[in-house]
Scaffold this motif. Sequence first.
Motif, PDB file in Angstrom:
ATOM      1  N   GLY A 165       0.799  -1.224   0.000  1.00  0.00           N
ATOM      2  CA  GLY A 165       0.000   0.000   0.000  1.00  0.00           C
ATOM      3  C   GLY A 165       0.829   1.270   0.000  1.00  0.00           C
ATOM      4  N   ASP A 166       2.085   1.156  -0.360  1.00  0.00           N
ATOM      5  CA  ASP A 166       2.984   2.309  -0.380  1.00  0.00           C
ATOM      6  C   ASP A 166       3.026   2.902  -1.789  1.00  0.00           C
ATOM      7  N   ALA A 167       2.029   3.705  -2.094  1.00  0.00           N
ATOM      8  CA  ALA A 167       1.895   4.271  -3.438  1.00  0.00           C
ATOM      9  C   ALA A 167       3.068   5.187  -3.790  1.00  0.00           C
ATOM     10  N   GLY A 168       3.542   5.943  -2.823  1.00  0.00           N
ATOM     11  CA  GLY A 168       4.659   6.854  -3.090  1.00  0.00           C
ATOM     12  C   GLY A 168       5.909   6.112  -3.521  1.00  0.00           C
ATOM     13  N   ARG A 169       6.240   5.056  -2.763  1.00  0.00           N
ATOM     14  CA  ARG A 169       7.428   4.269  -3.114  1.00  0.00           C
ATOM     15  C   ARG A 169       7.222   3.547  -4.435  1.00  0.00           C
ATOM     16  N   ALA A 170       6.027   2.999  -4.653  1.00  0.00           N
ATOM     17  CA  ALA A 170       5.748   2.310  -5.919  1.00  0.00           C
ATOM     18  C   ALA A 170       5.908   3.267  -7.093  1.00  0.00           C
ATOM     19  N   GLY A 171       5.425   4.488  -6.935  1.00  0.00           N
ATOM     20  CA  GLY A 171       5.552   5.478  -8.002  1.00  0.00           C
ATOM     21  C   GLY A 171       6.989   5.851  -8.278  1.00  0.00           C
ATOM     22  N   THR A 172       7.739   6.048  -7.208  1.00  0.00           N
ATOM     23  CA  THR A 172       9.161   6.387  -7.347  1.00  0.00           C
ATOM     24  C   THR A 172       9.915   5.272  -8.065  1.00  0.00           C
ATOM     25  N   LEU A 173       9.664   4.033  -7.641  1.00  0.00           N
ATOM     26  CA  LEU A 173      10.330   2.890  -8.271  1.00  0.00           C
ATOM     27  C   LEU A 173       9.904   2.720  -9.730  1.00  0.00           C
ATOM     28  N   ALA A 174       8.623   2.929 -10.008  1.00  0.00           N
ATOM     29  CA  ALA A 174       8.135   2.781 -11.388  1.00  0.00           C
ATOM     30  C   ALA A 174       8.763   3.827 -12.301  1.00  0.00           C
ATOM     31  N   ARG A 175       8.850   5.062 -11.815  1.00  0.00           N
ATOM     32  CA  ARG A 175       9.482   6.111 -12.628  1.00  0.00           C
ATOM     33  C   ARG A 175      10.952   5.791 -12.901  1.00  0.00           C
ATOM     34  N   HIS A 219      12.257   2.844 -13.006  1.00  0.00           N
ATOM     35  CA  HIS A 219      12.260   1.707 -13.933  1.00  0.00           C
ATOM     36  C   HIS A 219      12.066   2.187 -15.376  1.00  0.00           C
ATOM     37  N   VAL A 220      11.110   3.087 -15.572  1.00  0.00           N
ATOM     38  CA  VAL A 220      10.837   3.613 -16.921  1.00  0.00           C
ATOM     39  C   VAL A 220      12.029   4.415 -17.428  1.00  0.00           C
ATOM     40  N   ARG A 221      12.621   5.237 -16.565  1.00  0.00           N
ATOM     41  CA  ARG A 221      13.802   6.007 -16.984  1.00  0.00           C
ATOM     42  C   ARG A 221      14.951   5.084 -17.381  1.00  0.00           C
ATOM     43  N   GLY A 222      15.165   4.036 -16.606  1.00  0.00           N
ATOM     44  CA  GLY A 222      16.227   3.083 -16.934  1.00  0.00           C
ATOM     45  C   GLY A 222      15.977   2.400 -18.262  1.00  0.00           C
ATOM     46  N   SER A 223      14.726   2.028 -18.504  1.00  0.00           N
ATOM     47  CA  SER A 223      14.382   1.392 -19.786  1.00  0.00           C
ATOM     48  C   SER A 223      14.600   2.360 -20.939  1.00  0.00           C
ATOM     49  N   ARG A 224      14.178   3.611 -20.742  1.00  0.00           N
ATOM     50  CA  ARG A 224      14.376   4.633 -21.782  1.00  0.00           C
ATOM     51  C   ARG A 224      15.860   4.804 -22.078  1.00  0.00           C
ATOM     52  N   ASP A 225      16.672   4.892 -21.034  1.00  0.00           N
ATOM     53  CA  ASP A 225      18.114   5.067 -21.218  1.00  0.00           C
ATOM     54  C   ASP A 225      18.725   3.894 -21.977  1.00  0.00           C
ATOM     55  N   ASN A 226      18.277   2.683 -21.678  1.00  0.00           N
ATOM     56  CA  ASN A 226      18.779   1.498 -22.386  1.00  0.00           C
ATOM     57  C   ASN A 226      18.419   1.543 -23.867  1.00  0.00           C
ATOM     58  N   VAL A 227      17.196   1.944 -24.184  1.00  0.00           N
ATOM     59  CA  VAL A 227      16.767   2.039 -25.585  1.00  0.00           C
ATOM     60  C   VAL A 227      17.575   3.112 -26.310  1.00  0.00           C
TER      61      VAL A 227
END
Length: 50
Positions: free
Chosen positions: A12-22, A24-32
Motif C-alpha cells: 500500500g505504499d503508493a509513493g514508493r511504488a511510483g518512485t520505483l516505477a518512474r 524503472h521507466v527512466r532506466g528502460s528509456r536510457d537502455n533504448v
Amino acid sequence: MTTKIVDAICAGDAGRAGTLARAHVRGSRDNVLRLLQAKSDFRNFLAKAS
C-alpha cells in the motif's frame, strides 16, 4: 526492480511504488537510447569503411 514495485504496491505504499516505477521507466528509456545510439554509430562506421 519489478519485484520491489510489486512489493510496494502490495504494502500500500503508493509513493514508493511510483518512485520505483518512474526509475524503472527512466532506466528502460536510457537502455533504448543507448541501443539506438550504438546502432547509429555502427551504421556510420560501416558507411565510412566502404
